[in-house]
Each structure stands twice: as structure tokens, then as C-alpha cells.
Write an enzyme that holds these catalytic residues in place. Structure first.
Site, PDB file in Angstrom:
ATOM      1  N   HIS A 133      -1.758  18.832  47.789  1.00 19.08           N
ATOM      2  CA  HIS A 133      -1.258  17.691  47.200  1.00 19.08           C
ATOM      3  C   HIS A 133      -2.245  18.174  46.019  1.00 19.08           C
ATOM      4  O   HIS A 133      -1.596  17.855  44.850  1.00 19.08           O
ATOM      5  CB  HIS A 133      -1.650  16.036  48.092  1.00 19.08           C
ATOM      6  CG  HIS A 133      -1.278  14.961  46.980  1.00 19.08           C
ATOM      7  ND1 HIS A 133      -0.349  14.512  47.058  1.00 19.08           N
ATOM      8  CD2 HIS A 133      -1.872  14.471  46.066  1.00 19.08           C
ATOM      9  CE1 HIS A 133       0.053  13.993  46.868  1.00 19.08           C
ATOM     10  NE2 HIS A 133      -1.614  13.578  45.768  1.00 19.08           N
ATOM     11  N   GLU A 134      -3.644  17.999  46.805  1.00 15.97           N
ATOM     12  CA  GLU A 134      -4.761  17.595  45.391  1.00 15.97           C
ATOM     13  C   GLU A 134      -4.771  19.681  44.386  1.00 15.97           C
ATOM     14  O   GLU A 134      -4.687  19.549  43.369  1.00 15.97           O
ATOM     15  CB  GLU A 134      -5.920  18.176  45.616  1.00 15.97           C
ATOM     16  CG  GLU A 134      -6.836  16.605  46.638  1.00 15.97           C
ATOM     17  CD  GLU A 134      -6.473  15.318  44.917  1.00 15.97           C
ATOM     18  OE1 GLU A 134      -6.532  15.363  44.611  1.00 15.97           O
ATOM     19  OE2 GLU A 134      -5.282  14.315  45.906  1.00 15.97           O
ATOM     20  N   HIS A 137      -1.497  18.702  42.020  1.00 15.33           N
ATOM     21  CA  HIS A 137      -2.316  17.966  40.629  1.00 15.33           C
ATOM     22  C   HIS A 137      -2.745  19.224  39.776  1.00 15.33           C
ATOM     23  O   HIS A 137      -2.972  19.286  39.035  1.00 15.33           O
ATOM     24  CB  HIS A 137      -3.058  16.824  41.187  1.00 15.33           C
ATOM     25  CG  HIS A 137      -2.127  16.267  41.895  1.00 15.33           C
ATOM     26  ND1 HIS A 137      -1.682  15.456  41.441  1.00 15.33           N
ATOM     27  CD2 HIS A 137      -3.097  14.481  42.472  1.00 15.33           C
ATOM     28  CE1 HIS A 137      -1.258  13.843  41.714  1.00 15.33           C
ATOM     29  NE2 HIS A 137      -1.957  13.809  42.791  1.00 15.33           N
ATOM     30  N   ASP A 211      -0.023   8.016  42.851  1.00 18.22           N
ATOM     31  CA  ASP A 211       0.461   8.553  41.628  1.00 18.22           C
ATOM     32  C   ASP A 211       2.298   7.827  40.804  1.00 18.22           C
ATOM     33  O   ASP A 211       1.932   7.819  40.199  1.00 18.22           O
ATOM     34  CB  ASP A 211       0.869   9.838  42.643  1.00 18.22           C
ATOM     35  CG  ASP A 211      -0.496  10.656  42.777  1.00 18.22           C
ATOM     36  OD1 ASP A 211      -1.543  10.313  41.953  1.00 18.22           O
ATOM     37  OD2 ASP A 211      -0.245  11.539  43.451  1.00 18.22           O
TER      38      ASP A 211
END
Ligand code: ZN
Length: 355
Positions: A133-134, A137, A211
Site C-alpha cells: 500500500h505504502e 503511494h 486516502d
């Protein structure tokens, strides 16, 4: 003001952070008629503020106040006071006589992203999901033009977040372009897309809720406040704010039902377009994504330099400890002696930007 003659030589100074709700009678000539706006400090201001707060702190020779000032765009005076305080506490925790530059680096991360919660137990699956997930980003953050550089990415829980991607502008940012805002929405979408792509559409998590919320809010502001959509340069909706509470209590609707539908459509259009944009960026860079995610999973934190090395396909510099790497230090629960007293009580400042 009433009660003073013009030759009394009394100067009244008052301050507020709600100038918008002041009674106009207060602001008439002869009353509070000079207004000085105190905004967030620029780089010179931050340097001056840091000098004041570090006056009574024994600093190591490596500490360069101007470098710290340059690396903290968007910080308020309270944030800087907090930064110095945290750096001093960090040095005291390890019985150091002087506060060194790494102490300031750790303090900066703490002020920006909140304290690490290393004790939190996370399952391997959850950790893996957070890493991808990170990394989503981060990757989108690197690929969209004119975005703020990624300062750090971590899967060590901080505050309420399981992981965090922190961007930090290079200089002081006073306004934002449409391109920048669209890029921000694409970056916010990157996390959820990475989850979908690598774990399947049914395994996406609630981790992306913040988000999604922020992306929707930003898109709505672009349509309703900034005039950055096909609906043109108009504002829609007036905010009625409760005096003294500083809280938005009601959205006054000054547009038709028809316009409301169009606004919703525009918001959806903006977010969907950025979702697709982020999706193709991640698809095109699938290998880099895997490399970035797996390294993040292994190291738990990566700084901007390390991220750029991974993306460029270079080996990580192994001489350097992992970013935020206070792991090598003795894990002291309680400082045995306190050579340094915290100069200031901790102040909770507003964080400029979090991701
Ligand atoms: Zn996220």
C-alpha cells in the site's frame, strides 16, 4: 478605544486566529486599525525561531540550524519548538552531552508523522499489505510531475496509521497548481490500487479509507472552491461557521438540485481520472513496485535517497543504517541520568502535510 485620549500614549495590541469573525466595529479607524498578518514562517523565519529555541541547548558541532530550517517547510513556530524539544529529549534518553544532527532528524520525523508504535503487534499478512500500500503511494509520488519529493516511507505504525508515506516540499509552498492537486489525488489513490493489483480486488483493506476521504474532499474543493473543473470559475456553497468554535457547522446551499448533480459528477470524474492515471503508473512499473515493496517489508523504513536508489535499480548503501534506525541504539526504557532537561513542554503543533 473608549477610555483613552489620543495623547495617552497607550498602544493596544490584540491577537486572533479568527480575523474573519471580528466585529467590524473593532476594526474602525482609531481602534484596532493596523493589522499584521502572521503566517507560517518562511525559511529565514524558521532559522530565527530555531535560533531562539536552541539558545539554551548544548548543540553538537555537526548541527547546522540553516539546514534544519531548509528541511522543515510548512512548520509553524510551535512545530519548531516541539522539534527542538524532541531532539533534546532524544539526546537525553541516550545520555548524550550534546544534541546532534541525527537527534534533530528523528525529532523531525516524530513531529511530521507522530511517534513510532513499535510494540504494536501486526500479522505478517497485514504488514505485507501495508508495505505494498505504502509503496503504491511512494511510486506514484515519484512518477507524477511536480509533486513534493517523498521524504520517507515507513510501515512502522505511527499514531493511528499502520504505515505512512511522507512527502515534504522542497521549499516554501504558498499556493498549489491544478497539476499539483491532481497529482496529490493520484498519489492518494496509489495505496488502494497497489492492494488491488497485488492481492486481488476482494482483499483490499480499510487502510485506504483516509486516502479516499481526503481525495474526495480535495476533488470537491477543486470543483466548489477553486474553480478547477468544467463547471467553471464559480464557488458553490457557502460555509456557515460557528463563531468562536471555529467549526464548520452547516453548508449553506446556494445552488440548484441540477447543479448539485453536476458537482457530484465532476468530483467523480476528477477522482476516477486520477485513479486510472495512478493505476497505469503502477502497472507500467510493476517490477519497481515489487522491489520497493519487498525492500520496505524488510527494512520497515526508507528515506528519500534510499527510495530513489531502489527505483533506479541501484543497490542500497549498506553502510548506512536503515532510515529512522535507532534500532542499533540501546533500547532504554527510562533514561538513568538526565543530563539535559527538556527546555519546553511538548507542544502539539499542527502537522503541515501527512499522507
Ligand atoms: Zn494510504
Amino acid at each position: 478605544m473608549d477610555g483613552f485620549e489620543s495623547n495617552d500614549g497607550v498602544i493596544l495590541i490584540a491577537s486572533t486566529n479568527r480575523p474573519d469573525v471580528l466585529d467590524p466595529a473593532l476594526l474602525r479607524p482609531g481602534r484596532f486599525d493596523r493589522r499584521v498578518v502572521v503566517s507560517r514562517p518562511d525559511v529565514r523565519g524558521r532559522e530565527g525561531i530555531l535560533k531562539v529555541h536552541t539558545r539554551k541547548i548544548p548543540l553538537g558541532e555537526d548541527v547546522d540550524i540553516s539546514v534544519i530550517a531548509r528541511g522543515t517547510p510548512g512548520f509553524t513556530g510551535a512545530d519548531l519548538a516541539n522539534l527542538v524539544n524532541e531532539a533534546a529529549l532524544n539526546a537525553a534518553r541516550y545520555n548524550k552531552k550534546l544534541v546532534a544532527m541525527p537527534d534533530f532528524e528523528l525529532a523531525k520525523d516524530k513531529v511530521l508523522m507522530g511517534a513510532e508504535r513499535k510494540s504494536m503487534v501486526i500479522s505478517p499478512d497485514e504488514k505485507r499489505n501495508t508495505a505494498y500500500h505504502e509503496a503504491g503511494h511512494t511510486l506514484v509520488g515519484l512518477k507524477v510531475p511536480n509533486a513534493d519529493p517523498v521524504h520517507k516511507v515507513t510501515i512502522i505504525p505511527r499514531g493511528m496509521a499502520l504505515g505512512l508515506t511522507q512527502q515534504l516540499p522542497e521549499g516554501d509552498r504558498h499556493s498549489a497548481t491544478k497539476e499539483y492537486l491532481l497529482g496529490q489525488i493520484a498519489i492518494m489513490m496509489g495505496g488502494r490500487i497497489a492492494e488491488e493489483m497485488f492481492f486481488g480486488a476482494n482483499n483490499v483493506t480499510t487502510g485506504a479509507s483516509n486516502d479516499i476521504e481526503r481525495a474526495t474532499e480535495l476533488a470537491r474543493a477543486m470543483v466548489c472552491e477553486y474553480g478547477m473543473s468544467e463547471l467553471g470559475p464559480l464557488t458553490f456553497g457557502k460555509k456557515e461557521e460557528q463563531i468562536f468554535l471555529g467549526r464548520e457547522i452547516a453548508q449553506h446551499r446556494d445552488f440548484s438540485e441540477d447543479t448539485a448533480i453536476k458537482i457530484d459528477q465532476e468530483v467523480k470524474k476528477i477522482v476516477s481520472a486520477q485513479y486510472e492515471r495512478a493505476k497505469s503508473l503502477i502497472e507500467e512499473n510493476r517490477d519497481t513496485m515489487v522491489r520497493l515493496s519487498e525492500t520496505l517489508l524488510e527494512r520497515e523504513s526508507l528515506d528519500g535517497v534510499q527510495i530513489r536508489r531502489i527505483v533506479a535499480g541501484l543497490p542500497l548503501d549498506d553502510d548506512q543504517p536503515p532510515a529512522g534506525g535507532d534500532d542499533e541504539r540501546p533500547q532504554l526504557k527510562e533514561p538513568t541520568v538526565k543530563p539535559l532537561k527538556p527546555i519546553l513542554p511538548p507542544i502539539t503543533g499542527s502537522n503541515p502535510a501527512t499522507a
